[in-house]
Design a protein around this motif. Structure first.
Motif, short mmCIF file in Angstrom:
data_model
loop_
_atom_site.label_atom_id
_atom_site.label_comp_id
_atom_site.label_asym_id
_atom_site.label_seq_id
_atom_site.Cartn_x
_atom_site.Cartn_y
_atom_site.Cartn_z
N SER A 27 0.85 -1.20 0.00
CA SER A 27 0.00 0.00 0.00
C SER A 27 0.88 1.24 0.00
CB SER A 27 -0.92 0.00 1.23
OG SER A 27 -1.79 1.10 1.20
N PRO A 28 1.37 1.65 -1.17
CA PRO A 28 2.32 2.77 -1.22
C PRO A 28 1.77 4.08 -0.67
CG PRO A 28 1.59 2.13 -3.43
CD PRO A 28 1.14 1.06 -2.49
N GLU A 29 0.46 4.28 -0.76
CA GLU A 29 -0.13 5.53 -0.27
C GLU A 29 -0.33 5.53 1.25
OE1 GLU A 29 -0.80 8.25 -1.81
OE2 GLU A 29 -0.68 7.74 -3.94
N GLN A 30 -0.09 4.37 1.88
CA GLN A 30 -0.29 4.27 3.33
C GLN A 30 1.02 4.03 4.07
OE1 GLN A 30 -3.40 4.59 4.69
NE2 GLN A 30 -4.24 4.93 2.63
N ALA A 31 2.13 3.98 3.37
CA ALA A 31 3.42 3.65 3.98
C ALA A 31 4.19 4.93 4.29
CB ALA A 31 4.21 2.73 3.06
N GLY A 32 5.46 4.76 4.68
CA GLY A 32 6.27 5.90 5.07
C GLY A 32 7.55 6.02 4.28
N VAL A 33 8.17 7.19 4.37
CA VAL A 33 9.47 7.44 3.74
C VAL A 33 10.28 8.33 4.66
CG1 VAL A 33 8.61 9.40 2.42
CG2 VAL A 33 10.65 8.21 1.64
N ARG A 34 11.58 8.06 4.76
CA ARG A 34 12.47 8.81 5.65
C ARG A 34 13.46 9.59 4.80
NH1 ARG A 34 14.82 3.64 8.28
NH2 ARG A 34 14.92 3.31 6.02
N ILE A 35 13.52 10.89 5.04
CA ILE A 35 14.40 11.77 4.28
C ILE A 35 15.39 12.44 5.23
CG2 ILE A 35 14.53 13.78 2.75
CD1 ILE A 35 11.62 13.25 2.01
N ALA A 36 16.65 12.44 4.87
CA ALA A 36 17.67 13.17 5.62
C ALA A 36 18.22 14.25 4.69
CB ALA A 36 18.79 12.24 6.07
N ALA A 37 18.25 15.50 5.17
CA ALA A 37 18.66 16.61 4.30
C ALA A 37 19.51 17.60 5.08
CB ALA A 37 17.44 17.32 3.73
N ILE A 38 20.48 18.19 4.39
CA ILE A 38 21.20 19.29 5.01
C ILE A 38 20.25 20.48 5.12
CG2 ILE A 38 23.47 18.51 4.25
CD1 ILE A 38 23.35 20.57 2.03
N ALA A 39 20.51 21.36 6.06
CA ALA A 39 19.51 22.34 6.48
C ALA A 39 18.98 23.21 5.35
CB ALA A 39 20.08 23.21 7.60
N THR A 40 19.86 23.87 4.61
CA THR A 40 19.39 24.81 3.60
C THR A 40 18.58 24.12 2.52
OG1 THR A 40 21.32 26.20 3.99
CG2 THR A 40 20.08 26.61 1.99
N ALA A 41 19.05 22.97 2.04
CA ALA A 41 18.32 22.23 1.01
C ALA A 41 16.97 21.76 1.54
CB ALA A 41 19.15 21.04 0.53
N GLY A 42 16.95 21.30 2.80
CA GLY A 42 15.70 20.86 3.38
C GLY A 42 14.69 21.98 3.49
N GLU A 43 15.16 23.14 3.97
CA GLU A 43 14.25 24.27 4.19
C GLU A 43 13.82 24.94 2.89
OE1 GLU A 43 16.62 26.69 6.66
OE2 GLU A 43 16.53 25.35 8.39
N ARG A 44 14.74 25.11 1.95
CA ARG A 44 14.47 25.92 0.77
C ARG A 44 13.95 25.14 -0.43
NH1 ARG A 44 14.57 31.30 2.35
NH2 ARG A 44 15.84 31.33 4.24
N VAL A 45 14.23 23.84 -0.48
CA VAL A 45 13.81 23.07 -1.65
C VAL A 45 12.85 21.95 -1.26
CG1 VAL A 45 14.59 21.66 -3.60
CG2 VAL A 45 15.98 23.59 -2.83
N VAL A 46 13.27 21.10 -0.30
CA VAL A 46 12.50 19.90 0.01
C VAL A 46 11.15 20.23 0.64
CG1 VAL A 46 12.47 17.75 1.31
CG2 VAL A 46 14.59 18.52 0.21
N LEU A 47 11.14 21.04 1.68
CA LEU A 47 9.88 21.31 2.38
C LEU A 47 8.82 21.96 1.48
CD1 LEU A 47 11.04 22.38 5.94
CD2 LEU A 47 9.83 20.30 5.28
N PRO A 48 9.14 22.98 0.68
CA PRO A 48 8.11 23.54 -0.20
C PRO A 48 7.52 22.52 -1.16
CG PRO A 48 9.95 25.05 -0.02
CD PRO A 48 10.39 23.78 0.63
N LEU A 49 8.36 21.65 -1.72
CA LEU A 49 7.86 20.65 -2.65
C LEU A 49 7.03 19.59 -1.92
CD1 LEU A 49 11.02 20.18 -4.90
CD2 LEU A 49 8.88 21.31 -5.52
N LEU A 50 7.43 19.24 -0.70
CA LEU A 50 6.68 18.25 0.06
C LEU A 50 5.33 18.79 0.51
CD1 LEU A 50 9.36 16.45 2.25
CD2 LEU A 50 8.15 15.57 0.25
N ALA A 51 5.25 20.10 0.70
CA ALA A 51 3.96 20.69 1.07
C ALA A 51 2.93 20.41 -0.02
CB ALA A 51 4.11 22.19 1.29
N ALA A 52 3.33 20.55 -1.27
CA ALA A 52 2.44 20.23 -2.38
C ALA A 52 2.16 18.72 -2.44
CB ALA A 52 3.04 20.72 -3.69
N PHE A 53 3.20 17.92 -2.17
CA PHE A 53 3.05 16.46 -2.19
C PHE A 53 2.02 16.00 -1.17
CE2 PHE A 53 4.34 12.38 -0.29
CZ PHE A 53 4.31 11.55 -1.40
#
Length: 245
Positions: A27-53
């Motif tokens: 059940s891919p829509e019910q499972a989890g994923v773990r992301i590790a990111a350096i701070a700037t990339a996480g804040e400026r790129v990953v989080l905005p895109l994940l908000a839409a996701f």
């Protein structure tokens, strides 16, 4: 034959990954994923895109761990992250790069004068350079730049981009920082770019998974959301591992 400590750790990593993979396949829509990111990339790129996701995949459990370069690559190495967003993968780590995003490092100083009226020094050789902590890719880039320029300067170590920025504003010195981390400050006019030889420095961020383990379907959904030619990571040409033109 008895397993050594490293073999036992690797076996446990693969067992954990197998369990995550089984849940994700079921059940891919019910499972989890773990992301590790350096701070700037996480804040400026990953989080905005994940908000839409999250609006289209509300039941996917996304866990994000933010740290410096050593922390995030250690998480991938030890099976504690499915995806990593950081600089280039270190040698010896079985890693697959799925996309890249621009990361430009620039030298900045405070704009204007100190509270007492004295003009802030922006002389590259005479200024104190404010550095990130050990294990930071930005710290390594700054040390490399100082070495290339042959500058023996005073240095002060601070623990985050935010702390470095506050140190600059307080008049402690200048620093090499990711431009994405300081765009607002530059626009406000509280920080200014300094003309340093060898800069700007391009150090792209990489979206990476383990090359020796299959990507879970859930992680694949996240990769599809992050790999975006306009706002996120540029996909790689699988024929030669370079970003598509």
């Amino acid at each position: 034959m008895a397993l050594g400590p490293c073999d036992r750790v690797d076996s446990l990593d693969r067992l954990d990954h197998g369990l995550l993979l089984a849940r994700s396949v079921d059940s891919p829509e019910q499972a989890g994923v773990r992301i590790a990111a350096i701070a700037t990339a996480g804040e400026r790129v990953v989080l905005p895109l994940l908000a839409a996701f999250r609006t289209t995949h509300p039941d996917v459990d996304v866990a994000i761990r933010v740290g410096n370069r050593d922390t995030v690559w250690g998480a991938l190495r030890h099976g504690e992250a499915d995806l990593v967003v950081a600089g280039r993968p270190p040698p010896g780590l079985p890693a697959r790069t799925l996309g890249t995003a621009a990361n430009t490092l620039v030298v900045v100083g405070a704009a204007g004068a100190q509270p007492g009226g004295a003009e802030l020094s922006t002389d590259l050789a005479r200024s104190t350079w404010l550095l990130r902590e050990e294990g930071s890719g930005t710290r390594d880039a700054a040390e490399e730049l100082l070495s290339v320029l042959g500058l023996e300067t005073r240095r002060m170590v601070l623990g985050s981009n935010g702390a470095v920025v506050e140190g600059i504003l307080a008049g402690f010195g200048i620093a090499l920082l990711p431009r994405r981390a300081i765009e607002e400050r530059l626009a406000q006019g509280t920080l200014r770019l300094l003309d340093a030889p060898g800069t700007p420095i391009e150090r792209p961020w990489h979206l990476v998974s383990r090359s020796d383990l299959p990507l879970t379907p859930t992680a694949g959904l996240v990769v599809d959301a992050l790999v975006d030619d306009h706002d996120g990571f540029s996909p790689l040409d699988e024929r030669d591992g370079r970003p598509d033109p």
